[in-house]
Write a protein that holds these residues in place. Sequence first.
Motif, PDB file in Angstrom:
ATOM      1  N   ALA A  35     -26.966  18.221  25.017  1.00 27.86           N
ATOM      2  CA  ALA A  35     -27.122  17.360  26.185  1.00 27.86           C
ATOM      3  C   ALA A  35     -27.740  16.021  25.821  1.00 27.86           C
ATOM      4  N   ASN A  36     -28.640  16.000  24.827  1.00 28.38           N
ATOM      5  CA  ASN A  36     -29.310  14.761  24.426  1.00 28.38           C
ATOM      6  C   ASN A  36     -28.708  14.139  23.163  1.00 28.38           C
ATOM      7  N   ALA A  37     -27.473  14.542  22.822  1.00 23.12           N
ATOM      8  CA  ALA A  37     -26.798  13.957  21.661  1.00 23.12           C
ATOM      9  C   ALA A  37     -26.499  12.486  21.909  1.00 23.12           C
ATOM     10  N   VAL A  38     -26.495  11.709  20.840  1.00 22.04           N
ATOM     11  CA  VAL A  38     -26.185  10.284  20.922  1.00 22.04           C
ATOM     12  C   VAL A  38     -24.967   9.974  20.062  1.00 22.04           C
ATOM     13  N   ASN A  39     -24.356   8.845  20.325  1.00 25.79           N
ATOM     14  CA  ASN A  39     -23.153   8.418  19.623  1.00 25.79           C
ATOM     15  C   ASN A  39     -23.492   7.240  18.717  1.00 25.79           C
ATOM     16  N   PRO A  40     -23.315   7.377  17.405  1.00 22.66           N
ATOM     17  CA  PRO A  40     -23.641   6.271  16.490  1.00 22.66           C
ATOM     18  C   PRO A  40     -22.454   5.368  16.185  1.00 22.66           C
ATOM     19  N   TYR A  59     -27.332   0.577  16.653  1.00 23.69           N
ATOM     20  CA  TYR A  59     -28.045   1.582  17.437  1.00 23.69           C
ATOM     21  C   TYR A  59     -27.080   2.695  17.844  1.00 23.69           C
ATOM     22  N   ALA A  60     -27.628   3.899  17.988  1.00 23.12           N
ATOM     23  CA  ALA A  60     -26.887   4.995  18.607  1.00 23.12           C
ATOM     24  C   ALA A  60     -27.195   4.969  20.092  1.00 23.12           C
ATOM     25  N   TYR A  61     -26.312   5.530  20.910  1.00 22.56           N
ATOM     26  CA  TYR A  61     -26.424   5.327  22.345  1.00 22.56           C
ATOM     27  C   TYR A  61     -25.947   6.552  23.131  1.00 22.56           C
ATOM     28  N   THR A  62     -26.446   6.640  24.359  1.00 23.10           N
ATOM     29  CA  THR A  62     -25.977   7.629  25.309  1.00 23.10           C
ATOM     30  C   THR A  62     -26.086   7.050  26.704  1.00 23.10           C
ATOM     31  N   TYR A  63     -25.253   7.556  27.617  1.00 25.95           N
ATOM     32  CA  TYR A  63     -25.240   7.082  28.996  1.00 25.95           C
ATOM     33  C   TYR A  63     -25.654   8.221  29.923  1.00 25.95           C
ATOM     34  N   ALA A 167     -27.712   3.969  36.646  1.00 26.56           N
ATOM     35  CA  ALA A 167     -27.328   4.523  35.349  1.00 26.56           C
ATOM     36  C   ALA A 167     -28.122   3.818  34.262  1.00 26.56           C
ATOM     37  N   TRP A 168     -28.261   4.491  33.144  1.00 30.61           N
ATOM     38  CA  TRP A 168     -28.937   3.933  31.975  1.00 30.61           C
ATOM     39  C   TRP A 168     -28.039   4.088  30.760  1.00 30.61           C
ATOM     40  N   MET A 169     -28.035   3.093  29.901  1.00 31.03           N
ATOM     41  CA  MET A 169     -27.569   3.257  28.541  1.00 31.03           C
ATOM     42  C   MET A 169     -28.817   3.230  27.684  1.00 31.03           C
ATOM     43  N   LEU A 170     -29.085   4.324  26.984  1.00 28.41           N
ATOM     44  CA  LEU A 170     -30.301   4.440  26.180  1.00 28.41           C
ATOM     45  C   LEU A 170     -29.945   4.409  24.698  1.00 28.41           C
ATOM     46  N   THR A 171     -30.759   3.723  23.916  1.00 24.81           N
ATOM     47  CA  THR A 171     -30.498   3.562  22.497  1.00 24.81           C
ATOM     48  C   THR A 171     -31.566   4.264  21.658  1.00 24.81           C
ATOM     49  N   THR A 172     -31.195   4.535  20.434  1.00 25.19           N
ATOM     50  CA  THR A 172     -32.131   5.080  19.459  1.00 25.19           C
ATOM     51  C   THR A 172     -31.641   4.672  18.073  1.00 25.19           C
ATOM     52  N   HIS A 179     -31.333  11.989  21.157  1.00 21.73           N
ATOM     53  CA  HIS A 179     -32.305  10.994  21.604  1.00 21.73           C
ATOM     54  C   HIS A 179     -33.683  11.650  21.678  1.00 21.73           C
ATOM     55  N   PRO A 180     -34.681  11.120  20.965  1.00 20.13           N
ATOM     56  CA  PRO A 180     -35.985  11.773  20.903  1.00 20.13           C
ATOM     57  C   PRO A 180     -36.742  11.778  22.226  1.00 20.13           C
TER      58      PRO A 180
END
Length: 215
Positions: A35-40, A59-63, A167-172, A179-180
Amino acid sequence: MPATPPPADLDGKPVTVPLPVGAELWRIHSGTYAANAVNPTAQPAIPGGARFDSLTGDYAYTYVGDSPEAAVAETLCRNLPVTGTPRLVPRISIAGRVLSRLTVIEPVTVIAVHGPHLSAIGQDTWLTKSDPADYVLTRTWASALFAAAPSANGLLYRCRHNEDQFAWMLTTHPTNQVHPALEAAGDAVQLDSPTGTALVDRILAYYNATFASPI
């Protein structure tokens, strides 16, 4: 308007806001990923990718959205044309996908790109509501905003097809696989199950949309 490149100097103009610990977020994603996976994946061109993906892979990202309604609006409905007639969502679009609830477990600072905060950076709703043909330019804006506000790790905006939802686009860091600051909360709902299909069908009706022919 304005479908223009970002200005050379945005320093001090983006408005940052907190995404607090304990906030509840929702996401539709492939059931093969956490569920908290991100896309690099870098997305330097179109077609492909979403509005604020990284152009270069920096950055890696998720929406995520603030509700199941936001998650449906931003994934299943975001590119549907507004024609005044019921919009059709292919049932194949929910095959193997799940709706997950997440909890924020670490504070996150994001850039607000809605309401008067758009005017502060010389933008308008084009930035968050334009068609996919403009996604290279919107990704360029995301990069420029992060350069101008280096403490931020995401963007906060109103859903394209639902002004009442956020909505949010979150980066890591691009080497992170998850996403930590996000943690799964409860079991995911399989969207192609009877329960999941009924849930999505109910939400689609809010957006004058419905499922097309069976898978």
